[in-house]
Scaffold this active site. Structure first.
Site, PDB file in Angstrom:
ATOM      1  N   GLU A  59      79.783  10.885 -68.726  1.00 23.50           N
ATOM      2  CA  GLU A  59      79.567  12.051 -69.367  1.00 23.50           C
ATOM      3  C   GLU A  59      80.576  12.747 -69.676  1.00 23.50           C
ATOM      4  O   GLU A  59      81.483  13.026 -70.776  1.00 23.50           O
ATOM      5  CB  GLU A  59      78.235  12.838 -69.904  1.00 23.50           C
ATOM      6  CG  GLU A  59      76.949  11.804 -70.099  1.00 23.50           C
ATOM      7  CD  GLU A  59      75.667  12.892 -69.818  1.00 23.50           C
ATOM      8  OE1 GLU A  59      75.203  12.221 -68.732  1.00 23.50           O
ATOM      9  OE2 GLU A  59      74.920  12.424 -70.763  1.00 23.50           O
TER      10      GLU A  59
ATOM     11  N   LYS B 114      79.293  10.309 -57.583  1.00 21.56           N
ATOM     12  CA  LYS B 114      78.579  12.028 -59.127  1.00 21.56           C
ATOM     13  C   LYS B 114      78.317  11.196 -60.200  1.00 21.56           C
ATOM     14  O   LYS B 114      77.680  11.833 -60.921  1.00 21.56           O
ATOM     15  CB  LYS B 114      79.493  12.527 -58.954  1.00 21.56           C
ATOM     16  CG  LYS B 114      79.752  13.647 -58.053  1.00 21.56           C
ATOM     17  CD  LYS B 114      80.873  14.669 -58.075  1.00 21.56           C
ATOM     18  CE  LYS B 114      80.854  15.883 -57.011  1.00 21.56           C
ATOM     19  NZ  LYS B 114      82.111  16.772 -57.473  1.00 21.56           N
ATOM     20  N   GLY B 115      78.375  10.195 -60.512  1.00 26.00           N
ATOM     21  CA  GLY B 115      78.652   9.804 -61.941  1.00 26.00           C
ATOM     22  C   GLY B 115      79.160   9.564 -63.307  1.00 26.00           C
ATOM     23  O   GLY B 115      79.965  10.876 -62.768  1.00 26.00           O
TER      24      GLY B 115
END
Ligand SMILES: Cc1cc2nc3c(=O)[nH]c(=O)nc-3n(C[C@H](O)[C@H](O)[C@H](O)COP(=O)(O)OP(=O)(O)OC[C@H]3O[C@@H](n4cnc5c(N)ncnc54)[C@H](O)[C@@H]3O)c2cc1C
Ligand code: SF4
Lengths: 338, 737
Positions: B703, B699-700
């Site tokens: 942030e 998913k990343g």
């Protein structure tokens, strides 16, 4: 940055000769303040007189049992000097509360006394500032003044002197040794820095053609009951909102002698001998401490963003005196307030 | 063969960085290099009546001074200045375009000299007369000029009737929260070196999060042909969103090089970086209504953020609750108010960092009003489907975040009453909050060159802004080709490489991993085809799915003794390399909500008498699918938590609104956490299997780590002191009010 000449002084006399012949010249020691001011176009010296290699970098015992600290001793060396750590721990503590390790490695003892205020307007040439450009007005009085002074202010300027080390030096009755074209003289620490009055462009009573050669400390006192407490916006590497140097001599539960000086609240390290007198002969308890704090702050005056400093200083003074009385000085490594 | 995906692989570029061989935009030279310095406006709004450069030109070593009066040609049409991430509404800033001043410290001239110091000195001699206009920089002062977005967010439609439900709710909480302007402050200064290659050809070394974005922008804005400009950014000392859009120094350096037909380097000062972009100041109003058992009946979230007069920048602050909580009646609105500053920009988790701070502070206040444990309230409202569009999530292991985070933190030992926990002279506060961010994927292209000696190069025009892109690209390629990671070379940050969008939104790692996957598939298929052309091939008749690449061989999955040496295959085919390039698009997985989630727990200790705040512990439990690299991933989250501490307690850009000037444009007076402010930070990656989102289930992480941290700390401050500070940063004087 504007081009400037660079000369290296060979000895103190040479340094004085250089500065006396060129009123637009400036000494440079560690450069941690002066270079920033030059980059911001606040200082425009035509010539830098490098004094950093003058042999003023030793700490020596004096015949009266005190210490003579050369003006070029780096802040770090001074803080960690065995004689300072053991005999003037308040000074060690105050120095270590200031700036960062890297800055303290560069900063000199003399330069620390002469560092300029951190008032943002002073550094921004696009805004009026009486200290930078006399007569242009004070932007801080009705502007961003959260870090500004609450004591000894004037209509012309409400800036603070930002040093931590100087607060301890004020409390410890230091004297400043200077040399000028007419020879040497000494200045009592309390007389060294000035209040802004209507000449805020003058921070100190050092004459333009004089060099600081040394700081002298009298024979050590207050080795057990002292504390330096610095209150700031983050836990390190920030200038003081309020800082307090307190030192006591106790006889039983009674205060035999006291020293009390504040940083971050005035145009100079703020030592109040009246408040010290109010501590003397009194029991070392909260009532006494609060009374001294109230006395010290009796004429305090807040501005739009810094009025909180008055109450903060009051509580900080009582706390620091408590730390001193208990023999539990504030650690500068562990940021928990004791 | 070791598998690298999912391991704590150290940065492949770590050595280059710490030994200084990694070169940054301001470090490239050329034999004809000259240096630029920027002159900035000293008023926030108005017109340049006269700009006198004669003194500057007289300085020995000064070559030229560019102003709006003598600059080279640039595009007139605002559209020509729109980069890939420019706001849809408005007309981008065009440096030195005309005599109009739109913000303070706006670049109004470029001095070019043979030495940087000379340029800087001469810049101080440029004299400017202005005609001033009335300005405003304070959000509160322009609040009544607020307007709806000209380009509204898709997702903001109301559900039910929030105001009626609020009026009828048994328990209510309403409050306004404020986040000041904050700045990115990456370590590396913004810099561009435009190297003149002769014949109108330029190589521009730029600090940017997107080399192809800058390349297209320069060509369009300055009317250059695409073949003439190459943009490079192999290393970047931090971006955080500030490098998504091309910054003005790249225009000025390139213009200087074009005008002088020689190489120009321009490095901005730290002070100048404060007028590039920032996180917009935002007022957030929350109104929550609930039943006595804590079910949300009504949720209103309104945001007013600043934007510039020339562009409408807006990121959705107000709909994040849709990924977290069920509520039948909602009203979300995001408005902007215009101020005389430059356009704000994306800054780590834009919209969420600010919006979720307010939402999760309000949820905490509601929990207090309900006398409910903050986690219990969140579980009561827990949404199994995304609320705005009523979609299933590809995965949402947020319950596990709450549970594992709470366990690691020791939440069960919390006494709920404010001011009820202490440690000597300090009040102790425990607070928590939820985080949410998007799991995005973008189209991106990877090229793999596999050579007969068992080495592979993987290339893409993406950036590594410090997040670890080099490393994850190497890991994924090594696994896909069955090679040791030492045999992989990664090439990125060059506009001539295969296509990539800007690096932002936490989308690159996932996207490039997918593209490397499909490209490696193509390499394998090609190798197999060639292997099958060899006499008596053991791999005859097999399809690419039946074989893997490992240890320099193509190996049958069913029968590992059937294989072919890649070196032999290439030799037989008389090839020294195989080159494949494919583009991976976000896979069409149907209608799903794609999010990462987190739970953050914070402990603060506050001196009761003095209000000095220490954040002694933070636990961040993250659900972000499969973690590609636990080491760089951990660093991303840890850095985010530190930034969250800064947002909660330290960060604020101070503007003197009378002058419209930023007064703390330096890293001494713009406070962010230092070591003494950062204590124990524990990062937990909860197990989140996601078979839907993409083949790797990733998913990343760039942030999600910051979202919610400031709320957790603010909630802890309340729990410690009983005092609710709703305007950030929480400085000690605000505890005394
Ligand atoms: C980011 C930052 C944070 C800081 N934080 C703190 C802090 O928290 N607390 C604190 O106390 N300080 C702090 N400092 C200030 C620092 O302590 C001073 O800058 C330093 O002490 C100055 O010493 P220097 O030798 O570098 O002076 P320089 O910069 O070399 O000189 C300063 C001035 O003194 C004059 N001068 C120097 N030596 C002599 C001499 N012997 N005789 C006559 N004139 C002389 C110079 O001409 C110049 O005008 C900070 C500084 C920075 C940049
Ligand atoms: S307080 Fe002093 S230094 Fe600051 S603006 Fe006013 S005059 Fe200048």
């Amino acid at each position: 940055m504007i081009n400037f000449q660079y000369v290296r002084a060979n000895d103190v006399a040479d340094a004085v000769r250089h500065i006396a012949t060129d009123p637009t010249a400036k000494f440079i020691a560690g450069g941690t303040n002066l270079i920033d001011l030059m980059k911001d176009d606040v200082e425009r010296p035509s010539r830098l007189i490098d004094i950093s290699r003058l042999p003023l970098n030793t700490v020596e015992e004096t015949t009266d049992g005190g210490l003579r600290i050369g003006a070029l001793v780096p802040n770090s060396d001074l803080a960690y000097h065995p004689l300072v750590q053991s005999r003037y721990p308040l000074l060690t503590s105050a120095i270590l509360a200031g700036a960062s390790q890297q800055l303290r490695n560069m900063a000199s003892t003399g330069g620390n006394l002469l560092q300029r205020t951190r008032c943002a307007y002073f550094y921004d040439t696009a805004t009026p500032c009486n200290k930078r450009t006399p007569g242009s007005g004070c932007s801080a009085i009705n502007g961003l003044n959260r870090i500004h002074a609450i004591l000894g202010t004037s209509e012309a300027c409400i800036a603070t002197h930002p040093s931590d080390m100087c607060v301890a030096l004020a409390a410890l009755d230091a004297t400043v040794h200077v040399t000028g074209p007419d020879g040497e003289r000494t200045i009592m620490f309390a007389d060294f820095h000035r209040l802004p009055g209507d000449t805020p462009q003058r921070d100190t009573n050092l004459r333009p053609n004089e060099i600081i050669t040394a700081i002298a400390l009298p024979a050590p006192r207050f080795v057990t009951n002292y504390s330096y407490l610095k209150i700031r916006d983050r836990l390190s590497y920030a200038f003081a909102l309020v800082s307090i140097a307190a030192a006591l001599e106790l006889e039983g539960g009674t205060i035999a002698d006291a020293r009390l000086a504040l940083g971050g609240v005035a145009h100079k390290p703020w030592r109040d001998t009246g408040a010290e007198a109010a501590l003397r002969g009194q029991p070392a308890n909260q009532a006494t401490f609060t009374r001294a704090a109230d006395l010290l702050l009796r004429d305090a005056k807040g501005f739009e963003h810094n009025a909180f400093k008055i109450d903060l200083a009051r509580r900080g003074i009582a706390r620091t005196l408590t730390q001193a009385a208990n023999g539990t000085p504030q650690s500068q490594a562990d940021k928990k307030v004791r | 063969m070791p598998s690298y995906i999912g391991t704590a692989t150290s940065r492949v570029d770590g050595r280059a960085k710490v030994t200084g061989t990694a070169k940054y935009a301001g470090e490239f030279g050329a034999s004809d290099l000259v240096y630029g310095a920027v002159v900035e406006s000293t008023i926030p709004k108005g017109r340049i009546v006269r700009i006198d450069v004669s003194d500057a030109l007289r300085v020995d070593g000064v070559i030229d001074v560019l102003t709006h009066e003598n600059r080279p040609h640039m595009a007139e049409a605002p559209g020509a200045w729109k980069d890939e991430v420019a706001p849809d509404v408005g007309s981008p800033f065009r440096p030195l375009y005309d005599d109009i001043v739109m913000f303070n410290n706006q670049p109004i001239a470029l001095v070019v000299a043979d030495e940087w110091e000379t340029a800087r000195f001469a810049a101080s001699l440029v004299r400017v007369d202005y005609e001033r206009a009335a300005h405003a920089t304070d959000l509160y002062a322009v609040r009544d000029t607020v307007r709806d977005l000209q380009k509204p967010f898709k997702s903001s439609k109301p559900r039910g009737n929030a105001s009626a439900a609020y009026a009828a709710a048994a328990v209510r909480h309403e409050a306004e929260y404020y986040i000041p302007i904050e700045h990115h402050n990456p370590m590396e200064l913004y810099a561009s070196t435009a190297v003149w290659n002769g014949d109108g050809k330029l190589t521009v070394y730029d600090k940017t999060q997107g080399v192809q974005n800058v390349q297209r922008y320069l060509c369009s804005a300055l009317g250059l042909s695409s073949d003439d400009v190459r943009v490079m950014s192999e290393f970047m000392g931090g971006g955080f969103g500030s490098g998504l859009r091309p910054q003005y120094q790249v225009v000025l350096a390139t213009m200087g090089a074009l005008k002088l037909q020689r190489s120009v380097r321009l490095v901005l000062t730290r002070q100048q970086m404060y007028e590039l972009c920032f996180r917009p100041a935002t007022i957030e109003r929350l109104a929550l209504g609930a039943t006595t058992d804590g079910s949300l009946e009504s949720l209103t979230h309104e945001a007013i953020a600043v934007t510039s007069h020339y562009e409408e920048f807006a990121r959705d602050d107000t709909t994040w609750a849709d990924g977290l909580y069920t509520c039948a009646n909602t009203n979300y609105s995001h408005k902007v108010a215009r101020v005389d500053l430059c356009t704000p920009s994306d800054m780590r988790a834009p919209g969420a960092t600010t919006g979720v701070y307010a939402l999760e502070s309000a949820m905490d206040e509601l929990a207090v009003a309900l006398k409910l444990d903050p986690i219990a309230l969140r579980l009561r409202c827990y949404s199994e489907r995304e609320q705005g569009e009523d979609l299933p999530f590809t995965s949402k292991a947020l319950r596990e975040c709450y549970r594992e985070g709470a366990d690691a933190f020791g939440w069960d030992k919390r006494s709920p009453e404010p001011r009820s926990m202490r440690d000597g002279s300090e009040l102790v506060g425990w607070g928590m909050a939820t985080g949410v961010w998007e799991a995005l994927q973008v189209p991106i292209t990877a090229r793999i060159t596999l050579t007969a000696n068992g080495h592979a190069e993987v290339a893409c025009a993406t950036s590594d802004i410090g997040t670890g892109t080099y490393t994850v690209m190497a890991q994924v390629t090594a696994d896909a080709l069955g090679l040791p990671i030492e045999s992989i070379t990664v090439k990125l940050g060059d506009s001539t490489l295969p296509q990539s969008p800007v690096e932002g939104g936490s989308w690159i790692a996932t996207s490039i991993a997918a593209a490397i996957g499909t490209t490696a598939d193509a390499v394998r298929a090609e190798l197999l085809r060639r292997a099958q052309q060899m006499p008596k091939s053991q791999l005859a008749g097999m399809s690419p799915d039946n074989v893997t690449l490992t240890n320099g061989k193509i190996v049958s999955k069913q029968n590992p003794s059937h294989s072919a040496l890649i070196a032999d295959v290439m030799r037989h085919g008389k090839m020294d390399r195989i080159v494949q390039e494919t583009t991976a698009k976000p896979n069409d997985i149907g209608k799903y909500a794609r999010n990462t989630h987190s739970a953050i727990f914070a402990e603060v200790k506050i001196d009761e008498q003095l209000g000095i705040i220490r954040v002694t512990r933070v636990v961040s439990a993250i659900a972000a699918g499969r973690i590609l690299n636990t080491k760089t991933g951990h660093s991303q989250i840890m850095g985010s938590v530190v930034w969250g501490i800064g947002m909660a307690l330290h960060e604020e850009t101070l503007i003197d609104h009378r002058f419209g000037r930023i007064m703390n444009a330096n890293v001494a007076e713009y406070h962010m956490p230092v070591n003494a402010d950062v204590h124990d930070i524990k990062v937990i990656f909860v197990d989140e299997r996601d078979d839907i989102i993409n083949p790797l289930g990733m998913k990343g992480l760039g942030e999600i780590g910051i979202v919610g941290v400031a709320a957790a700390i603010a909630n802890a401050v309340y729990h410690a002191t009983g005092k609710r500070v709703r305007d950030l940063p929480i400085t000690l004087d605000k505890l005394q009010r």
